[in-house]
Structures are given as structure tokens and as C-alpha cells.
Motif scaffolding. Structure first.
Motif, PDB file in Angstrom:
ATOM      1  N   GLU A 234       4.954  -8.190  14.487  1.00 28.45           N
ATOM      2  CA  GLU A 234       4.273  -8.894  13.163  1.00 28.45           C
ATOM      3  C   GLU A 234       5.375  -8.850  12.194  1.00 28.45           C
ATOM      4  OE1 GLU A 234       2.138  -5.739  14.061  1.00 28.45           O
ATOM      5  OE2 GLU A 234       4.095  -4.979  13.744  1.00 28.45           O
ATOM      6  N   VAL A 235       5.300  -9.551  11.157  1.00 29.74           N
ATOM      7  CA  VAL A 235       6.170  -9.570   9.730  1.00 29.74           C
ATOM      8  C   VAL A 235       5.058  -8.998   8.508  1.00 29.74           C
ATOM      9  CG1 VAL A 235       7.522 -11.214  10.424  1.00 29.74           C
ATOM     10  CG2 VAL A 235       5.531 -11.853   9.168  1.00 29.74           C
ATOM     11  N   PHE A 236       5.679  -8.589   7.514  1.00 30.59           N
ATOM     12  CA  PHE A 236       4.981  -8.140   6.478  1.00 30.59           C
ATOM     13  C   PHE A 236       5.403  -8.673   5.332  1.00 30.59           C
ATOM     14  CE2 PHE A 236       5.176  -4.767   9.749  1.00 30.59           C
ATOM     15  CZ  PHE A 236       3.799  -4.169   9.797  1.00 30.59           C
ATOM     16  N   ILE A 237       4.519  -9.555   4.599  1.00 27.39           N
ATOM     17  CA  ILE A 237       4.656 -10.170   3.654  1.00 27.39           C
ATOM     18  C   ILE A 237       4.433  -9.449   2.271  1.00 27.39           C
ATOM     19  CG2 ILE A 237       4.672 -12.272   2.213  1.00 27.39           C
ATOM     20  CD1 ILE A 237       5.489 -12.765   5.053  1.00 27.39           C
ATOM     21  N   LEU A 238       5.687  -8.876   1.388  1.00 29.62           N
ATOM     22  CA  LEU A 238       5.408  -8.343   0.212  1.00 29.62           C
ATOM     23  C   LEU A 238       5.122  -9.180  -0.808  1.00 29.62           C
ATOM     24  CD1 LEU A 238       5.693  -5.485  -0.896  1.00 29.62           C
ATOM     25  CD2 LEU A 238       7.955  -5.922  -1.270  1.00 29.62           C
ATOM     26  N   VAL A 239       3.872  -9.181  -1.175  1.00 32.70           N
ATOM     27  CA  VAL A 239       3.370 -10.044  -2.322  1.00 32.70           C
ATOM     28  C   VAL A 239       3.425  -9.406  -3.482  1.00 32.70           C
ATOM     29  CG1 VAL A 239       1.248 -11.161  -3.106  1.00 32.70           C
ATOM     30  CG2 VAL A 239       1.404 -11.096  -0.633  1.00 32.70           C
ATOM     31  N   LYS A 240       3.382  -8.237  -3.684  1.00 30.50           N
ATOM     32  CA  LYS A 240       3.642  -7.488  -4.748  1.00 30.50           C
ATOM     33  C   LYS A 240       4.078  -6.363  -4.630  1.00 30.50           C
ATOM     34  CE  LYS A 240       1.561  -6.840  -9.636  1.00 30.50           C
ATOM     35  NZ  LYS A 240       0.379  -7.016 -10.501  1.00 30.50           N
ATOM     36  N   GLY A 241       4.980  -5.608  -5.496  1.00 33.46           N
ATOM     37  CA  GLY A 241       5.370  -4.307  -5.366  1.00 33.46           C
ATOM     38  C   GLY A 241       6.739  -3.972  -5.038  1.00 33.46           C
ATOM     39  N   LYS A 242       7.134  -2.786  -4.973  1.00 36.61           N
ATOM     40  CA  LYS A 242       8.697  -2.437  -4.697  1.00 36.61           C
ATOM     41  C   LYS A 242       8.726  -1.463  -3.277  1.00 36.61           C
ATOM     42  CE  LYS A 242      11.019  -1.385  -8.126  1.00 36.61           C
ATOM     43  NZ  LYS A 242      11.485  -0.541  -9.394  1.00 36.61           N
ATOM     44  N   VAL A 243       9.635  -1.733  -2.466  1.00 35.90           N
ATOM     45  CA  VAL A 243       9.740  -0.903  -1.321  1.00 35.90           C
ATOM     46  C   VAL A 243      11.235  -0.087  -1.096  1.00 35.90           C
ATOM     47  CG1 VAL A 243       7.937  -2.015  -0.186  1.00 35.90           C
ATOM     48  CG2 VAL A 243      10.425  -2.898   0.207  1.00 35.90           C
ATOM     49  N   ASP A 244      11.175   0.693  -0.359  1.00 39.27           N
ATOM     50  CA  ASP A 244      12.677   1.338  -0.162  1.00 39.27           C
ATOM     51  C   ASP A 244      12.847   0.959   1.316  1.00 39.27           C
ATOM     52  OD1 ASP A 244      13.304   2.391  -2.621  1.00 39.27           O
ATOM     53  OD2 ASP A 244      12.250   4.146  -2.067  1.00 39.27           O
ATOM     54  N   VAL A 245      14.114   0.529   1.561  1.00 37.30           N
ATOM     55  CA  VAL A 245      14.535   0.192   3.149  1.00 37.30           C
ATOM     56  C   VAL A 245      15.427   1.412   3.420  1.00 37.30           C
ATOM     57  CG1 VAL A 245      15.741  -1.182   4.586  1.00 37.30           C
ATOM     58  CG2 VAL A 245      14.702  -2.339   2.649  1.00 37.30           C
ATOM     59  N   LEU A 246      15.073   2.081   4.457  1.00 33.76           N
ATOM     60  CA  LEU A 246      15.552   3.304   5.051  1.00 33.76           C
ATOM     61  C   LEU A 246      16.080   3.381   6.329  1.00 33.76           C
ATOM     62  CD1 LEU A 246      12.539   5.502   3.591  1.00 33.76           C
ATOM     63  CD2 LEU A 246      14.604   5.117   2.374  1.00 33.76           C
ATOM     64  N   ASP A 247      17.184   3.814   6.546  1.00 34.31           N
ATOM     65  CA  ASP A 247      17.614   4.137   7.928  1.00 34.31           C
ATOM     66  C   ASP A 247      17.957   5.696   8.026  1.00 34.31           C
ATOM     67  OD1 ASP A 247      18.916   4.142  10.479  1.00 34.31           O
ATOM     68  OD2 ASP A 247      20.890   3.108   9.848  1.00 34.31           O
ATOM     69  N   GLY A 248      16.934   6.129   8.724  1.00 31.12           N
ATOM     70  CA  GLY A 248      16.870   7.658   8.712  1.00 31.12           C
ATOM     71  C   GLY A 248      16.384   8.142   7.085  1.00 31.12           C
ATOM     72  N   LYS A 249      17.486   9.169   6.310  1.00 33.20           N
ATOM     73  CA  LYS A 249      17.135   9.591   5.102  1.00 33.20           C
ATOM     74  C   LYS A 249      17.916   8.539   4.432  1.00 33.20           C
ATOM     75  CE  LYS A 249      16.104  14.317   6.165  1.00 33.20           C
ATOM     76  NZ  LYS A 249      16.658  15.700   5.894  1.00 33.20           N
ATOM     77  N   ALA A 250      18.886   7.733   4.596  1.00 32.54           N
ATOM     78  CA  ALA A 250      19.746   6.939   3.681  1.00 32.54           C
ATOM     79  C   ALA A 250      18.786   5.709   3.416  1.00 32.54           C
ATOM     80  CB  ALA A 250      20.809   6.702   4.785  1.00 32.54           C
ATOM     81  N   ARG A 251      18.692   5.445   2.161  1.00 31.60           N
ATOM     82  CA  ARG A 251      18.179   4.280   1.540  1.00 31.60           C
ATOM     83  C   ARG A 251      19.367   3.259   1.462  1.00 31.60           C
ATOM     84  NH1 ARG A 251      15.556   4.803  -4.370  1.00 31.60           N
ATOM     85  NH2 ARG A 251      17.810   5.069  -4.904  1.00 31.60           N
ATOM     86  N   LEU A 252      18.979   2.237   2.269  1.00 34.78           N
ATOM     87  CA  LEU A 252      19.881   1.275   2.197  1.00 34.78           C
ATOM     88  C   LEU A 252      19.652   0.161   1.231  1.00 34.78           C
ATOM     89  CD1 LEU A 252      19.590   0.130   6.260  1.00 34.78           C
ATOM     90  CD2 LEU A 252      21.328   1.785   4.720  1.00 34.78           C
ATOM     91  N   ALA A 253      18.537  -0.142   0.636  1.00 34.46           N
ATOM     92  CA  ALA A 253      18.107  -1.121  -0.444  1.00 34.46           C
ATOM     93  C   ALA A 253      16.786  -0.849  -1.026  1.00 34.46           C
ATOM     94  CB  ALA A 253      18.272  -2.607   0.053  1.00 34.46           C
ATOM     95  N   THR A 254      16.699  -1.232  -2.324  1.00 35.72           N
ATOM     96  CA  THR A 254      15.195  -1.168  -2.771  1.00 35.72           C
ATOM     97  C   THR A 254      15.020  -2.831  -3.148  1.00 35.72           C
ATOM     98  OG1 THR A 254      15.561   0.929  -3.618  1.00 35.72           O
ATOM     99  CG2 THR A 254      13.715  -0.766  -4.705  1.00 35.72           C
ATOM    100  N   LEU A 255      13.838  -3.285  -2.500  1.00 34.31           N
ATOM    101  CA  LEU A 255      13.586  -4.695  -2.661  1.00 34.31           C
ATOM    102  C   LEU A 255      12.177  -4.713  -3.401  1.00 34.31           C
ATOM    103  CD1 LEU A 255      14.131  -5.640   0.971  1.00 34.31           C
ATOM    104  CD2 LEU A 255      15.583  -5.681  -0.578  1.00 34.31           C
ATOM    105  N   GLN A 256      12.113  -5.561  -4.226  1.00 36.14           N
ATOM    106  CA  GLN A 256      10.963  -5.934  -5.427  1.00 36.14           C
ATOM    107  C   GLN A 256      10.426  -7.305  -5.115  1.00 36.14           C
ATOM    108  OE1 GLN A 256      11.367  -4.511  -9.401  1.00 36.14           O
ATOM    109  NE2 GLN A 256       9.173  -4.844  -9.795  1.00 36.14           N
ATOM    110  N   ALA A 257       9.304  -7.628  -4.978  1.00 36.06           N
ATOM    111  CA  ALA A 257       8.772  -8.832  -4.878  1.00 36.06           C
ATOM    112  C   ALA A 257       8.334  -8.994  -6.283  1.00 36.06           C
ATOM    113  CB  ALA A 257       7.596  -8.856  -4.125  1.00 36.06           C
TER     114      ALA A 257
END
Length: 507
Positions: A234-257
Motif C-alpha cells: 500500500e501507499v500512505f498519503i500524508l494529507v497533513k502533518g510532519k514525519v521523519d524518514v528513518l533508516d535505523g536510528k539515522a534520520r534521512l529527512a523530515t517531510l511535511q505536507a
């Protein structure tokens, strides 16, 4: 704890001539230019008519209304209570506030951070407060009392349901039809998802009706939305809010809708691979979950639009996968996911004003490369046919027979400018990761979005220098002239496409 006023003035109960009194009151206040800009942006964002008339939002009205705002502070306090009369419009200056469920005040529905506003629903639509709002810590607000807002601002001509859709609000006060709101919010979000471009409104509505879960699901802050190594169904459509993209404990990016939603997990769905990252909610997030069979069922039902568009998306992914360096993507695949690349493109000065659909097409036409120190990023042949690149990590410089012409840092998108030399090449100054794409792919994307515009630097007529299009920390292009030429001529300029660097280090 009761709010503490820390700015005098702005109260409508003061007497005297409105012109002189308000002007003096504003001069004595501590409304800084930054706060004024936040208030101005709020007023222009409200569901009010805009124009030059007296019953419209314009610069003159903003100047007048700003004088009535009062700066207040809250700490661990309830600011608005659902069901109570309107108190006014509040702009967050520092800190944040939380919109909470009324039952136990434990479920946080949304976070409102610096520059955003709340309280406008009850104030402008003349309804009781639609939600409970609290400050979890120390928060500074600029407040406009409800009676002042209703006296000074024009009447809204927007339907309440439409405003809820535009602001992506949950209905916590039974003010609108919840099912209709949820469906319309979902439709508005899906119409902006790049992988669904070409789907008709009817096909998107059918896709929404096929969902087995609630159309929009609330994930609380710190909740995991998807997990690394899970199957991608499935895909997840982020309609509103902010998420962290993590690879293990490393944060690769923060994405905000923001104005546009973000599609999470598209690559895994399209290539039937496992998740490369974990995605965790940083703030309360509104999310749509759409499974593979939902897409397949709807595309089969609407063959002429959704079916054709779905095939085009699948073909685009096949081309993307075919041009990849498998070893590089095994090593950096998490970092090179499409949603992260789109953010990197959007942060570059060149693409900063482009619509998300155009950026998606360019990102899908690009491929990642890794280059060791001193290795060519662009050969002379590639430079001549106008290949382009975006630096994700590292730095590079452009060289001609006359010496160093320009340099590029992390976040820079290279464009072959008219005043660059006819022959040149680009070398990595350190271990560098880029995505490479062609100018023709950008122009093809511009053909799909004819109103879009690239921020191509213009050369100064006065000093012969130019803005080279690199993104500075504030997102604006920085003026950077050509670097001085070295005394020695570069040797062994590359003519053919280079081999990708094999060293593992990154910067």
C-alpha cells in the motif's frame, strides 16, 4: 494558568480618534516586523474576499487591523474550549499549541506551530468554538478579539465545509457532514498526488469508496506509520502533518505536507519490494492508506483515464529502475527514495517555485550516481549535450581550458547557463552523491506544466557576475560570481561517460 498580556494597546475599548489613537498605540507596541508579517500572512489566508475595496482584505486593511492585535503568552493552559463562544483569532508567534479531543483532552488532533493560526472558525462563521486548544508549554500568540475581528474584517463568503476542506480540519463539533467532509478532503488530496495525475474525479471518487478503512486516519505524534523491511502492499498519503524518514536510528529527512500531500511508499508499491525506511509521525498526521488492489480495481473500472494513467506510471517506474546502478541503490536506496528526492529538488533554487507534479516528473527521470574525489561528475560530452545534476551530498567545481568556472555545493541544481563556456566539465571536490538528469527531461516536464517557471539565474549587466542558482540556507539563490582562474591548466579532461565512484565514503 491565566494568559499574561505582554503588549499594551490594540483593545477596541480604548477611546479617542481612531486614526491618531491607533497609530500611536501601534508605535508603542512591541509588534516587530516579523510579527507583523505573520499577522499579515494570516489575514490574507483567511476565508475573506480580497481586493481594493473597503470590504476586502488588502494592505490598507491589514495595516489597520494589525493595530488591534495583542501579544499574549500562555503556559500549560487551555486557550479555547469546544462549545464556548468565540474568543478571537490567534496567530502563533513562538512555541506551539495543540488541538485536542474534548472527551479526555489526551488525543491530540493537530499541532499549530509558528506562523499558523486558529480560532477563525468560531470568530468568522459565528459558531461556538469548534475545538479545544491548549498550550503544552510556553507559547506566545498575537490575538485579535472576536468583537474586533467582526467589526474590522469583511464578512466571509466561504462555505464552512469548504473551509474545513481547505484547512484539512477534523469536525470536532458536528458543524458539518463528517462523511462528506472526509470524502471531499480525500478527493482534494488525491487530485494533487503526482502518481494519480490523469485520473478523473469519478475514478478518484471510486478509489475513495473502495477503501476498507476510514478514509483519513489520525496517527498521533511519535507513532510509526510504516516500518522498514515490511512488505509494500500500500501507499500512505500524508494529507497533513510532519514525519521523519528513518533508516535505523539515522534520520534521512523530515517531510511535511503543506499545500500538497506527500505520497509515502510509492517505490515499494510499484516495484513490489520491501520498505527501505521507517516513517514516524513527528506531529499528529492525517493519512490515507490505499492498497495495491484498490488501485488495480479502480484502474480496471475506469480504463480510459485511470487505467491508461496507471499504465503510464508503471512504465515510468520500469524506466526508472532500468537505468539505476544496482550497487549504488543497494547502498543508498533509502536516501534516494522518490519522496526524499522530490524534497531535495524543491529545496534547490532552480526548482523552488515549480509545482509538485513537475518536480515528480523530473525526479522520476533522474538517476543517482556516486563520484569519488577528483572524478568527473559531467564529462565534456555530457556537458555539451546539456546533462544536468543535483548535488545530494558533497561538492563539485566546473572546469574549462581557462580554469575553474564555477563551484557547486550540497543542494545546488546545475543548469547550463548561457554565459558558461562552450566546452567544460565538472569534477567532484570530495566524495559526492548526485542525481543526474537531462535538460530535455526538464523541458518535457515543462510541457506538461506550461505555467511553471524555473528560477534560471540572470547575469548582471553591471559587473558580469551571475546568480548561479545555488540554494542558500534560507532557500533563496545566492549571488556568486565566477571563481578566479588557477595559474595552471587542468590536464586529462574526461571525454567519455565516467565510471561511477566505488569508494564508500560520503560527506
Amino acid at each position: 494558568m491565566r494568559p499574561q498580556s505582554i503588549m499594551g494597546g490594540g483593545a477596541s475599548t480604548q477611546t479617542g480618534s481612531s486614526g491618531t489613537s491607533n497609530r500611536n498605540r501601534n508605535q508603542n507596541s512591541d509588534l516587530t516586523e516579523q510579527i507583523y508579517q505573520l499577522i499579515s500572512r494570516c489575514l490574507y489566508s483567511l476565508p475573506l474576499p480580497q481586493g481594493s475595496g473597503s470590504q476586502a482584505v488588502n494592505d490598507a486593511l491589514v495595516e489597520r487591523v494589525t493595530k488591534y492585535f495583542t501579544k499574549v503568552e500562555f503556559e500549560d493552559a487551555e486557550i479555547l474550549k469546544r462549545g464556548e463562544p468565540a474568543k478571537g483569532i490567534f496567530v502563533v508567534i513562538e512555541g506551539l499549541v495543540e488541538v485536542v479531543s474534548d472527551e479526555d483532552n489526551k488525543i491530540v488532533l493537530a499541532s499549530v506551530s509558528e506562523g499558523d493560526f486558529f480560532g477563525e472558525v468560531s470568530t468568522l462563521f459565528n459558531v461556538p468554538s469548534s475545538a479545544t486548544v491548549r498550550s503544552p508549554g510556553r507559547t506566545t500568540l498575537a490575538a485579535l478579539k472576536a468583537e474586533d475581528a467582526r467589526k474590522l474584517l469583511p464578512s466571509t463568503q466561504t462555505n464552512l465545509l469548504d473551509w474545513y476542506i481547505q484547512r484539512k480540519y477534523f469536525d470536532t463539533n458536528a458543524a458539518v457532514d463528517k462523511i462528506k467532509l472526509s470524502r471531499k478532503k480525500g478527493l482534494a488530496a488525491l487530485k494533487q498526488v503526482p502518481m494519480l495525475q490523469g485520473w478523473s474525479d469519478d475514478s478518484l471518487k471510486s478509489l475513495i469508496l473502495s477503501l476498507e478503512t476510514d478514509i483519513i486516519i489520525l496517527y498521533p505524534s511519535r507513532a510509526a506509520i510504516l516500518f522498514k523491511d515490511d512488505p509494500s502492499e500500500e501507499v500512505f498519503i500524508l494529507v497533513k502533518g510532519k514525519v521523519d524518514v528513518l533508516d535505523g536510528k539515522a534520520r534521512l529527512a523530515t517531510l511535511q505536507a503543506g499545500k500538497s500531500p506527500i505520497c509515502l511508499g510509492e517505490e515499494g508499491l510499484m516495484i513490489s519490494g520491501s520498505r527501505k525506511t521507517t516513517i514516524r509521525a513527528q506531529t499528529p498526521c492525517q493519512v490515507m492508506i490505499i492498497k495495491r488492489w484498490n488501485f488495480q480495481r479502480t484502474s480496471n473500472e475506469f480504463i480510459d483515464d485511470a487505467g491508461r494513467a496507471w499504465e503510464e506510471t508503471q512504465d515510468r517506474w520500469k524506466q526508472q529502475i532500468a537505468q539505476r546502478d544496482r550497487n549504488l541503490y543497494n547502498k543508498f536506496g533509502a536516501f534516494l527514495q522518490i519522496e526524499i528526492l522530490m524534497k531535495k529538488f524543491r529545496q534547490s533554487a532552480l526548482f523552488s517555485d515549480c509545482p509538485v507534479g513537475l518536480i515528480y516528473l523530473v525526479a522520476m527521470a533522474s538517476t543517482g550516481e556516486e563520484h569519488a574525489t577528483g572524478k568527473p561528475i559531467l564529462t565534456e560530452d555530457e556537458y555539451e549535450v546539456k546533462m544536468l545534476f543535483l548535488i545530494l551530498r558533497g561538492s563539485a567545481h566546473m572546469i574549462s581550458d581557462d580554469g575553474t568556472v564555477d563551484s557547486f555545493q550540497k543542494g545546488d541544481a546545475f543548469w547550463n547557463l548561457a554565459w558558461y563556456p562552450r566546452k567544460a566539465w565538472v569534477r567532484a571536490k570530495e566524495q559526492t552523491i548526485i542525481v543526474k538528469f537531462s535538460e530535455s527531461s526538464v523541458r518535457a516536464a515543462l510541457g506538461e506544466y506550461p505555467d511553471a517557471k524555473l528560477n534560471i539565474p540572470q547575469r548582471s549587466a553591471h559587473d558580469g557576475t551571475a546568480n548561479n542558482g545555488r540554494a542558500s540556507n534560507n532557500g533563496r539563490a545566492s549571488n556568486n560570481g565566477r571563481a578566479s582562474r588557477p595559474q595552471s591548466r587542468p590536464q586529462n579532461r574526461p571525454r567519455s561517460r565516467p565510471q561511477r565512484g566505488s569508494e564508500a565514503g560520503t560527506s
